[in-house]
Design a protein around this motif. Structure first.
Motif, PDB file in Angstrom:
ATOM      1  N   ASP A 136       0.939  -1.083   0.029  1.00  0.00           N
ATOM      2  CA  ASP A 136      -0.020   0.104  -0.043  1.00  0.00           C
ATOM      3  C   ASP A 136       0.716   1.194  -0.077  1.00  0.00           C
ATOM      4  OD1 ASP A 136      -2.314  -1.589   0.032  1.00  0.00           O
ATOM      5  OD2 ASP A 136      -2.567  -1.579   2.177  1.00  0.00           O
ATOM      6  N   GLY A 139       2.635   1.634  -3.482  1.00  0.00           N
ATOM      7  CA  GLY A 139       1.562   2.026  -4.646  1.00  0.00           C
ATOM      8  C   GLY A 139       1.444   3.501  -4.409  1.00  0.00           C
ATOM      9  N   LEU A 140       1.225   4.272  -3.307  1.00  0.00           N
ATOM     10  CA  LEU A 140       1.082   5.507  -2.863  1.00  0.00           C
ATOM     11  C   LEU A 140       2.499   6.571  -3.558  1.00  0.00           C
ATOM     12  CD1 LEU A 140      -0.865   5.729   0.202  1.00  0.00           C
ATOM     13  CD2 LEU A 140      -1.783   5.961  -2.144  1.00  0.00           C
ATOM     14  N   SER A 353      -6.508  13.591  -2.967  1.00  0.00           N
ATOM     15  CA  SER A 353      -7.214  12.508  -3.526  1.00  0.00           C
ATOM     16  C   SER A 353      -8.432  12.342  -3.098  1.00  0.00           C
ATOM     17  CB  SER A 353      -6.363  11.304  -3.450  1.00  0.00           C
ATOM     18  OG  SER A 353      -6.356  10.892  -1.911  1.00  0.00           O
ATOM     19  N   ARG A 358      -6.761   6.204  -6.747  1.00  0.00           N
ATOM     20  CA  ARG A 358      -5.215   5.923  -6.693  1.00  0.00           C
ATOM     21  C   ARG A 358      -4.516   6.984  -7.201  1.00  0.00           C
ATOM     22  NH1 ARG A 358      -8.371   1.357  -9.057  1.00  0.00           N
ATOM     23  NH2 ARG A 358      -7.933   2.357 -11.237  1.00  0.00           N
ATOM     24  N   GLU A 361      -5.231   8.055 -10.548  1.00  0.00           N
ATOM     25  CA  GLU A 361      -6.353   8.851 -10.754  1.00  0.00           C
ATOM     26  C   GLU A 361      -6.343  10.226 -10.263  1.00  0.00           C
ATOM     27  OE1 GLU A 361      -9.446   5.123 -10.633  1.00  0.00           O
ATOM     28  OE2 GLU A 361      -8.538   5.750  -8.820  1.00  0.00           O
TER      29      GLU A 361
END
Length: 554
Positions: A136, A139-140, A353, A358, A361
């Motif tokens: 996680d 991914g960020l 966000s 994500r 996005e």
């Protein structure tokens, strides 16, 4: 505080890859040279050098010389930005125990200890609960986000949020700031009082009135305790007293127009240092936000047109109902132009966000906001220095200046353009290379002129090279077109080969090692030449180790 990777990934990691100490090549002193630098606060340096030492930016400029002890990285043709700060996140918080919605708990609002009012916890210290998986975090981070503000997504009183850096190894001392703010919203706990919107508002107002009285009683007692009964201690009221005194901000999550206006009224009633968070209908409440006189956190998780206050009614009054595509097209400019409208009104804000998008996005919607009229330089400020200001850490983060934390993003192209690609991310001065997986060939035969995928099925003898010598392993591979899986094994154990991809001669795969309930994902990138392969193994928090491999012939 539990957001951390294991100190050792166990015997498998040592055997297959490298001893940890010699591989920490990603930390230390860096000189990033020949790079375009968007400092955000001090303009743009078209070709300059950034020196990073001990996790901090030591020097920035066009005439800076690389120190003798620095690892020099020539970034010619690339651009460096401050790391993105996302002020809406539930990263690492326990999952919800009940469905969300008005009157119910949602993501990041777990059941509390017996007797504790879920979602009515102003004293909840979020920093003590965070437990994020490496995947996680990665991914960020790979999207250019280097810090997030963590708080539950639902509840009336959600607790005291924490600003968390997105490195691979995080101890309690690595938290950037805690608490950042008292976080509030208009949702209640599931099956508990208050179960309605009016009940939530009444509860919040009464809690602030009770905390105000408690503060007066405590001040009176401290001034002259003689002859006075000692006031009882209430941890929930105690958490609200700094908010009432203006020593701690109140972050109030409010998306639509009515919520924004309610939050502003509560802030005005109690003299709070209020930040409205979400504000996806800020364009409908510009007057209230402007009168508030405080920065706003604007989510770019755009609502659908039917979700925007009053839009369906206005549309049916002016047009024949039922044409949802036309209605969507008509509403979209206002929705995506939300930030531009606030900017035109002189309201200062950060972009976020919204906690659900994500990274791709998130940045994609920022680009839509720019296309809808938000100036590009304002958008960049809203992702960096303005977010740092709202979180109270502008002296530490948000721009590229000497003395600030070395949270940096290196890109090919403009970060805020469709063609921009994140290539490296620095968190607390530690470098993380971002390597996109190889693209699969298009169509059955691949793109015109594209090389067919290399044949890597079979058994490979792998040698991982470290300063302490070579470590041997065997990898068995089963290939299906441009993807593959298998097993990597050594004397000390094995790990499954995951996410295997082949594009021409380029290959990539990962293995995940587990120890003590935590995991570490190591990514391999290589090139195949016949029966030989060479490349690197990227170890989070430890750097990279080179490897070679020889395919066994039948």
């Amino acid at each position: 505080m539990r957001l951390a990777l294991p100190a050792s990934a166990g015997a498998i990691l040592i055997s297959l890859l490298a001893a940890p100490a010699p591989c920490r090549a990603q930390a230390g002193t860096w000189a990033l040279t020949n790079v375009r630098i968007e400092t955000v606060t001090k303009g743009v340096i078209e070709r300059g050098t950034i020196v990073v030492r001990d996790g901090l930016i030591q020097a920035v400029g066009a005439d800076v010389t690389a120190p003798a002890d620095a690892r020099v990285v020539d970034l010619n043709g690339r651009t460096v930005y401050p790391g993105i700060i996302d002020l809406i996140s539930t990263l690492g918080l326990p999952a919800a125990t009940a469905p969300g919605g008005r009157g119910g708990a949602g993501g990041g609002a777990p059941a509390s200890a017996e007797g504790a009012p879920v979602g009515l916890e102003p004293d909840r210290m979020v920093a003590d609960e965070i437990k994020a998986s490496p995947g996680d975090v990665k991914g960020l981070r790979d999207g250019g986000i280097t810090a997030v503000l963590v708080a539950p997504a639902r509840g009336a009183f959600r607790g005291l949020s924490a600003l968390v850096p997105l490195g691979d190894s995080l101890s309690e001392t690595a938290i950037i700031r805690s608490p950042v703010a008292e976080n509030l919203g208009f949702e209640s706990a599931p099956g508990r009082y208050p179960g309605t919107l009016l009940g939530v508002i009444a509860y919040e107002r009464q809690a602030f009135y009770d905390a105000r009285r408690q503060a007066l009683v405590l001040d009176r007692y401290r001034a002259n305790p003689v002859g006075l009964q000692r006031p009882s201690y209430d941890e929930r009221l105690a958490a609200l007293i700094p908010v009432l005194k203006g020593d701690l901000p109140a972050f109030f999550f409010a998306r639509n127009e009515n919520e924004i206006r309610r939050a502003v009224r509560i802030g005005r009633e109690f003299g709070l240092k209020l930040t409205v968070v979400g504000a996806t209908e800020g364009f409908r409440a510009v007057d209230a936000l402007k009168a508030m006189g405080q920065p706003v956190v604007v989510s770019v998780d755009f609502p659908k047109p039917p979700e925007v206050t009053g839009w369906d009614y206005r549309w049916t009054e002016r047009h024949v109902p039922g044409d949802s595509a036309e209605a969507d097209s008509a509403a979209r400019p206002a929705i995506e132009g939300n930030a531009a409208a606030l900017n035109a009104a002189g309201i200062r804000f950060a972009l976020s966000s919204g906690g659900q998008l994500r990274p791709a996005e998130f940045l994609g919607n920022v680009r839509k906001a720019i296309a809808a009229g938000l100036p590009r330089d304002v958008a960049l400020q809203a992702l960096t220095i303005r977010a740092a200001e709202i979180a109270g850490v502008a002296a530490q983060l948000g721009s590229i200046e000497p003395g600030k934390i070395a949270n940096l993003v290196v890109t090919d192209g403009d970060l805020l353009s469709d063609s921009g690609k994140v290539r490296d991310v620095f968190v607390d001065g530690e470098r993380f290379e971002v390597v996109a997986p190889p693209a699969a060939p298009r169509g059955r035969g691949g793109a015109a002129g594209a090389a067919p995928p290399a044949d890597i099925g079979g058994t490979w003898d792998v040698s991982v090279n470290t300063p302490q010598g070579s470590n041997q392993a065997t990898m068995t591979v089963t290939q299906s077109g441009t993807s593959f899986s298998g097993q990597l094994t050594s004397e000390m154990g094995g790990a499954g080969v995951e996410n295997g991809q082949v594009a021409g001669s380029a290959v990539s795969w990962s293995i995940t090692l587990s120890m003590g309930g935590q995991s570490l994902t190591i990514t391999f990138h290589g090139d195949v030449e016949g029966n030989r392969m060479r490349g690197t193994a990227d170890i989070p928090g430890m750097g990279s180790a080179s490897f070679t491999a020889q395919k066994r012939t039948p």
